[in-house]
Design a protein around this motif. Structure first.
Motif, PDB file in Angstrom:
ATOM      1  N   SER A  30       0.925  -1.096  -0.096  1.00 52.02           N
ATOM      2  CA  SER A  30       0.087   0.010  -0.071  1.00 52.02           C
ATOM      3  C   SER A  30       0.868   1.331   0.069  1.00 52.02           C
ATOM      4  N   THR A  31       2.020   1.044   0.234  1.00 48.17           N
ATOM      5  CA  THR A  31       2.849   2.273   0.386  1.00 48.17           C
ATOM      6  C   THR A  31       3.604   2.757  -1.038  1.00 48.17           C
ATOM      7  N   TYR A  32       3.474   1.794  -2.055  1.00 40.98           N
ATOM      8  CA  TYR A  32       4.055   2.022  -3.332  1.00 40.98           C
ATOM      9  C   TYR A  32       2.966   2.484  -4.307  1.00 40.98           C
ATOM     10  N   ALA A  33       3.425   3.628  -5.108  1.00 43.03           N
ATOM     11  CA  ALA A  33       2.850   3.900  -6.456  1.00 43.03           C
ATOM     12  C   ALA A  33       3.028   2.774  -7.294  1.00 43.03           C
ATOM     13  N   MET A  34       2.032   2.319  -8.124  1.00 44.94           N
ATOM     14  CA  MET A  34       2.285   1.576  -8.994  1.00 44.94           C
ATOM     15  C   MET A  34       1.743   1.936 -10.475  1.00 44.94           C
ATOM     16  N   GLY A  35       2.846   1.395 -11.400  1.00 44.20           N
ATOM     17  CA  GLY A  35       2.686   1.875 -12.776  1.00 44.20           C
ATOM     18  C   GLY A  35       2.515   0.774 -13.659  1.00 44.20           C
ATOM     19  N   ARG A  38       5.013   0.145 -21.288  1.00 48.71           N
ATOM     20  CA  ARG A  38       4.736  -0.556 -22.337  1.00 48.71           C
ATOM     21  C   ARG A  38       6.056  -0.377 -23.139  1.00 48.71           C
ATOM     22  N   GLN A  39       6.431  -1.446 -24.129  1.00 55.24           N
ATOM     23  CA  GLN A  39       7.694  -1.205 -24.763  1.00 55.24           C
ATOM     24  C   GLN A  39       7.472  -1.962 -26.287  1.00 55.24           C
ATOM     25  N   ALA A  40       7.108  -1.488 -27.260  1.00 54.34           N
ATOM     26  CA  ALA A  40       6.698  -1.974 -28.551  1.00 54.34           C
ATOM     27  C   ALA A  40       8.487  -2.271 -29.274  1.00 54.34           C
ATOM     28  N   PRO A  41       8.420  -3.167 -30.277  1.00 43.86           N
ATOM     29  CA  PRO A  41       9.752  -3.466 -30.527  1.00 43.86           C
ATOM     30  C   PRO A  41      10.344  -2.108 -31.244  1.00 43.86           C
ATOM     31  N   GLY A  42      11.558  -1.870 -30.922  1.00 48.07           N
ATOM     32  CA  GLY A  42      12.303  -0.812 -31.450  1.00 48.07           C
ATOM     33  C   GLY A  42      11.908   0.389 -31.048  1.00 48.07           C
ATOM     34  N   LYS A  43      11.451   0.525 -30.021  1.00 47.89           N
ATOM     35  CA  LYS A  43      10.631   1.857 -29.548  1.00 47.89           C
ATOM     36  C   LYS A  43      10.919   1.749 -27.864  1.00 47.89           C
ATOM     37  N   GLU A  44      11.124   3.090 -27.166  1.00 47.40           N
ATOM     38  CA  GLU A  44      11.509   3.316 -25.948  1.00 47.40           C
ATOM     39  C   GLU A  44      10.290   2.713 -25.140  1.00 47.40           C
ATOM     40  N   ARG A  45      10.560   2.276 -23.869  1.00 48.55           N
ATOM     41  CA  ARG A  45       9.633   2.223 -22.837  1.00 48.55           C
ATOM     42  C   ARG A  45       8.739   3.307 -22.659  1.00 48.55           C
ATOM     43  N   GLU A  46       7.416   3.458 -22.632  1.00 51.80           N
ATOM     44  CA  GLU A  46       6.573   4.447 -22.393  1.00 51.80           C
ATOM     45  C   GLU A  46       5.459   4.216 -21.374  1.00 51.80           C
ATOM     46  N   PHE A  47       5.108   5.331 -20.669  1.00 54.98           N
ATOM     47  CA  PHE A  47       4.248   5.493 -19.750  1.00 54.98           C
ATOM     48  C   PHE A  47       2.858   5.267 -20.298  1.00 54.98           C
ATOM     49  N   VAL A  48       2.056   4.241 -19.435  1.00 53.43           N
ATOM     50  CA  VAL A  48       0.797   3.944 -19.756  1.00 53.43           C
ATOM     51  C   VAL A  48      -0.245   4.344 -18.828  1.00 53.43           C
ATOM     52  N   ALA A  49      -0.053   3.994 -17.490  1.00 53.95           N
ATOM     53  CA  ALA A  49      -0.997   4.537 -16.524  1.00 53.95           C
ATOM     54  C   ALA A  49      -0.140   4.331 -15.121  1.00 53.95           C
ATOM     55  N   ALA A  50      -0.658   4.947 -13.790  1.00 56.53           N
ATOM     56  CA  ALA A  50      -0.174   4.891 -12.692  1.00 56.53           C
ATOM     57  C   ALA A  50      -1.160   5.113 -11.774  1.00 56.53           C
ATOM     58  N   ILE A  51      -1.021   4.651 -10.617  1.00 56.17           N
ATOM     59  CA  ILE A  51      -1.804   4.865  -9.302  1.00 56.17           C
ATOM     60  C   ILE A  51      -0.977   5.246  -8.212  1.00 56.17           C
ATOM     61  N   SER A  52      -1.241   6.284  -7.377  1.00 62.59           N
ATOM     62  CA  SER A  52      -0.364   7.018  -6.372  1.00 62.59           C
ATOM     63  C   SER A  52      -0.583   6.197  -5.171  1.00 62.59           C
ATOM     64  N   TRP A  53       0.511   6.464  -4.130  1.00 56.16           N
ATOM     65  CA  TRP A  53       0.126   6.301  -2.840  1.00 56.16           C
ATOM     66  C   TRP A  53       0.317   7.761  -2.163  1.00 56.16           C
ATOM     67  N   PRO A  54      -0.706   7.883  -1.244  1.00 53.92           N
ATOM     68  CA  PRO A  54      -1.455   7.001  -0.437  1.00 53.92           C
ATOM     69  C   PRO A  54      -2.947   7.334  -0.944  1.00 53.92           C
ATOM     70  N   ALA A  55      -3.074   8.223  -1.903  1.00 55.13           N
ATOM     71  CA  ALA A  55      -4.473   8.617  -2.160  1.00 55.13           C
ATOM     72  C   ALA A  55      -4.995   7.798  -3.565  1.00 55.13           C
ATOM     73  N   TYR A 101       6.382   5.217  -2.041  1.00 57.28           N
ATOM     74  CA  TYR A 101       5.949   6.283  -1.594  1.00 57.28           C
ATOM     75  C   TYR A 101       5.915   7.274  -2.753  1.00 57.28           C
ATOM     76  N   GLY A 102       5.470   6.961  -3.729  1.00 61.12           N
ATOM     77  CA  GLY A 102       5.312   7.406  -5.145  1.00 61.12           C
ATOM     78  C   GLY A 102       4.092   8.210  -5.469  1.00 61.12           C
ATOM     79  N   LEU A 103       4.092   9.193  -6.401  1.00 60.86           N
ATOM     80  CA  LEU A 103       2.975   9.967  -6.545  1.00 60.86           C
ATOM     81  C   LEU A 103       2.334   9.806  -7.804  1.00 60.86           C
ATOM     82  N   GLY A 104       2.790   8.444  -8.443  1.00 61.96           N
ATOM     83  CA  GLY A 104       2.189   8.116  -9.869  1.00 61.96           C
ATOM     84  C   GLY A 104       2.815   8.743 -11.093  1.00 61.96           C
ATOM     85  N   SER A 105       4.334   8.610 -10.978  1.00 63.58           N
ATOM     86  CA  SER A 105       5.101   9.473 -11.978  1.00 63.58           C
ATOM     87  C   SER A 105       4.907   8.558 -13.291  1.00 63.58           C
ATOM     88  N   PHE A 106       5.170   9.374 -14.303  1.00 68.36           N
ATOM     89  CA  PHE A 106       5.130   8.893 -15.777  1.00 68.36           C
ATOM     90  C   PHE A 106       6.825   8.432 -16.330  1.00 68.36           C
TER      91      PHE A 106
END
Length: 124
Positions: A30-35, A38-55, A101-106
């Motif tokens: 519960s103390t972790y933000a979770m994200g 995704r990464q497609a072939p030949g591309k950099e890893r990119e943000f999709v979604a995140a959910i913060s801690w604690p709110a 203790y993350g805020l849901g970073s991208f």
């Protein structure tokens, strides 16, 4: 150390749905933000979604907003990504990540722990 294991990937036709899950091996989930990233072939890893801690605030990439929903179950130490109206451009290896203790970073580098990924393939 936090171990993350993703599941739920697969092959789906465009317009279909998939639900990804990520199980975390930690008593302090519960103390972790979770994200989700995704990464497609030949591309950099990119943000999709995140959910913060604690709110539990949620954040989405513009490309998935309105189609994907992130949620967490702190009692089960899991985070999920419901993906609807899938498009061929959603095809990628999807990763779950944890940020203490993350805020849901991208930002990829904000996350300390990563799973091995689950493949999502959307056919046209």
């Amino acid at each position: 150390q936090v171990r993350l294991v993703e599941s739920g990937g697969g092959l789906v036709q465009a317009g279909g749905s998939l639900r990804l899950s990520c199980a975390a091996s930690t008593r302090t989930f519960s103390t972790y933000a979770m994200g989700w990233f995704r990464q497609a072939p030949g591309k950099e890893r990119e943000f999709v979604a995140a959910i913060s801690w604690p709110a539990g605030s949620t954040y989405y990439a513009d490309s998935v907003k309105g189609r994907f929903t992130i949620s967490r179950d702190n009692a089960k130490n899991t985070v999920s990504l419901q993906m609807n109206s899938l498009k061929p451009e959603d095809t990628a290896l999807y990763y779950c990540a944890a940020d203490a203790y993350g805020l849901g970073s991208f930002v990829v580098d904000e996350y300390e722990y990563w799973g091995q990924g689950t493949q999502v393939t959307v056919s046209s």
